[in-house]
Design an enzyme around this catalytic site. Structure first.
Site, PDB file in Angstrom:
ATOM      1  N   THR A  81      92.708  28.793   0.238  1.00  0.00           N
ATOM      2  CA  THR A  81      93.660  29.572   1.318  1.00  0.00           C
ATOM      3  C   THR A  81      94.516  28.293   1.902  1.00  0.00           C
ATOM      4  O   THR A  81      95.484  28.658   2.398  1.00  0.00           O
ATOM      5  CB  THR A  81      92.679  30.131   2.154  1.00  0.00           C
ATOM      6  OG1 THR A  81      92.007  31.340   1.561  1.00  0.00           O
ATOM      7  CG2 THR A  81      93.537  30.706   3.474  1.00  0.00           C
ATOM      8  N   THR A 108      87.502  27.971   0.143  1.00  0.00           N
ATOM      9  CA  THR A 108      86.035  27.602   0.854  1.00  0.00           C
ATOM     10  C   THR A 108      85.064  28.747   0.241  1.00  0.00           C
ATOM     11  O   THR A 108      83.959  28.280   0.106  1.00  0.00           O
ATOM     12  CB  THR A 108      86.446  28.500   2.314  1.00  0.00           C
ATOM     13  OG1 THR A 108      86.691  29.800   2.208  1.00  0.00           O
ATOM     14  CG2 THR A 108      87.170  27.701   3.033  1.00  0.00           C
ATOM     15  N   ASP A 109      85.695  29.601  -0.858  1.00  0.00           N
ATOM     16  CA  ASP A 109      84.574  30.592  -1.412  1.00  0.00           C
ATOM     17  C   ASP A 109      83.547  29.683  -2.368  1.00  0.00           C
ATOM     18  O   ASP A 109      82.376  29.999  -2.254  1.00  0.00           O
ATOM     19  CB  ASP A 109      85.352  31.474  -2.206  1.00  0.00           C
ATOM     20  CG  ASP A 109      86.088  32.589  -1.448  1.00  0.00           C
ATOM     21  OD1 ASP A 109      85.682  32.753   0.072  1.00  0.00           O
ATOM     22  OD2 ASP A 109      86.752  33.237  -1.424  1.00  0.00           O
ATOM     23  N   SER A 122      89.492  29.237  -5.277  1.00  0.00           N
ATOM     24  CA  SER A 122      88.428  28.896  -5.752  1.00  0.00           C
ATOM     25  C   SER A 122      87.391  29.421  -6.530  1.00  0.00           C
ATOM     26  O   SER A 122      86.387  29.279  -7.002  1.00  0.00           O
ATOM     27  CB  SER A 122      87.616  27.925  -4.573  1.00  0.00           C
ATOM     28  OG  SER A 122      86.843  28.726  -3.868  1.00  0.00           O
TER      29      SER A 122
HETATM   30  N1  ASP Z   1      89.669  32.793  -1.851  1.00  0.00           N
HETATM   31  C1  ASP Z   1      89.832  31.658  -1.205  1.00  0.00           C
HETATM   32  C2  ASP Z   1      89.548  30.393  -2.207  1.00  0.00           C
HETATM   33  O1  ASP Z   1      88.340  30.293  -2.201  1.00  0.00           O
HETATM   34  C3  ASP Z   1      89.203  31.473   0.234  1.00  0.00           C
HETATM   35  C4  ASP Z   1      89.485  30.428   0.934  1.00  0.00           C
HETATM   36  O2  ASP Z   1      90.070  29.188   0.370  1.00  0.00           O
HETATM   37  O3  ASP Z   1      89.218  30.459   2.156  1.00  0.00           O
HETATM   38  O4  ASP Z   1      90.097  29.837  -2.844  1.00  0.00           O
END
Ligand code: ASP
Length: 331
Positions: free
Chosen positions: A14, A86-87, A55
């Site tokens: 993200t 973050t995932d 991710s």
């Molecule tokens: N879907 C995103 C990822 O993990 C979520 C994020 O980065 O907050 O790449």
């Protein structure tokens, strides 16, 4: 004073996403330019785009790429920041903690819940904390988020959208930002037991199974038939599993087949302890391994790593009794 030289490895997520017709889509580091310009006032920064993925698409193969990039490029840098979605960041940070034993500089994972392109993004703050930790001189693999720094192997994503997305579970934070700046608690830093090495072999045949009341024990036979070499079982409470109605049969057969079975708890906080209840002690007699206060991400990645090093059931059990990089609390 000479600026600290920090390497930024970007992988997508993200933090580096732009909104497109299909939703948020990761981009290269160009979208981070405005924020990096600010950071360059304080740090000498080299940027390398090594992946451009949500991710959810980061798998063990990408962990190996990230580990190699860190290991091979670390000379000449004071610290490394890895921007990441973050995932699955807790899995990656945990895996990298095991793949780079004895790492000799700070490696700090970070990301954001709202893209940097949004004026209200949490990304600038997270990057600032990550860069401060990367410049701190304390070696180890860390995750920086919401003005806190934790061990990579203790981080868990606990919130899907709130800015305080990560918690350090069963371990104190390594550092927090306050009016004193970045305050590091040196007692939480990971132990350094060896010279830095790259040990990036990973066994992908590890399954994480969340126990539910009445689960059919034949599931374990199915996993064995599929070629799984390790199973992490998130059991109830302190580590209970139903032992009535042939509940233990599947685990017994899995252990007899040479599969390493690690028991953790599905409770987020505190340690599992199979010695407290009769149902737990029955499990121990079968030869299962206690995950103690490791979170599931750490238990999974430690098992994948241990099996990747070619360890057998006994060696894996011995390794799980050891605190390699801060992932378990020493008794
Ligand atoms: N879907 C995103 C990822 O993990 C979520 C994020 O980065 O907050 O790449």
């Amino acid at each position: 004073m000479k600026k600290k030289h920090i390497l930024l490895l970007t992988t997508g997520g993200t933090i580096a996403s732009l909104s497109g017709e299909d939703g948020l889509t990761p981009q290269c580091s160009g979208v981070m330019d405005r924020d990096l310009q600010q950071l360059r006032i304080h740090y000498d920064i080299t940027v390398r785009d090594i992946l451009c993925l949500d991710s959810s698409n980061i798998c063990p193969r990408e962990w190996q790429l990230i580990a190699r990039q860190i290991f091979e490029n670390r000379a000449g840098f004071d610290g490394i920041v890895v921007s990441h979605g973050t995932d699955t960041m807790a899995y990656t940070a945990s895996a990298i903690s095991f793949m780079l034993p004895g790492i000799d500089l700070p490696v700090v994972f970070t990301g954001s819940q709202l893209p940097l392109s949004d004026i209200l993004s949490d990304g600038p703050d997270n990057l600032r904390t990550a860069f401060a930790m990367a410049a701190s001189g304390f070696p180890g693999v860390f995750l920086a988020f919401d003005r806190k720094v934790m061990l990579g192997c203790r981080a868990v994503k606990v919130r899907a959208s709130n800015f305080s997305a990560f918690e350090s579970v069963n371990a104190r934070y390594v550092a927090e930002v306050s009016n004193l700046g970045l305050v590091v608690d040196e007692s939480v830093l990971p132990p350094r037991k060896s010279l830095p090495t790259l040990q990036d072999n990973i066994c992908e045949n590890v399954f994480l199974l969340k126990l539910t009341p009445g689960l059919n024990p034949a599931v374990f036979d199915m996993l064995a038939a599929m070629g799984y070499k390790g199973i992490v079982v998130e059991a109830f409470g302190l580590g209970g599993i139903h032992v009535l109605n042939k509940g233990l049969r599947g685990i017994r057969r899995a252990v007899e087949d040479g599969i390493s079975v690690v028991i953790t708890t599905q409770c987020l906080y505190d340690s599992s302890n199979l010695r407290v209840y009769q149902v737990g002690n029955q499990l121990l007699e079968l030869g299962v391994i206690q995950g103690r206060d490791m979170n599931s991400e750490a238990a999974m990645t430690k098992l994948m790593w241990a099996l990747g090093q070619g360890m057998d059931q006994k060696q894996v059990a011995a390794l799980f009794a050891e605190n390699l990089t801060g992932e378990i609390t020493e008794e």
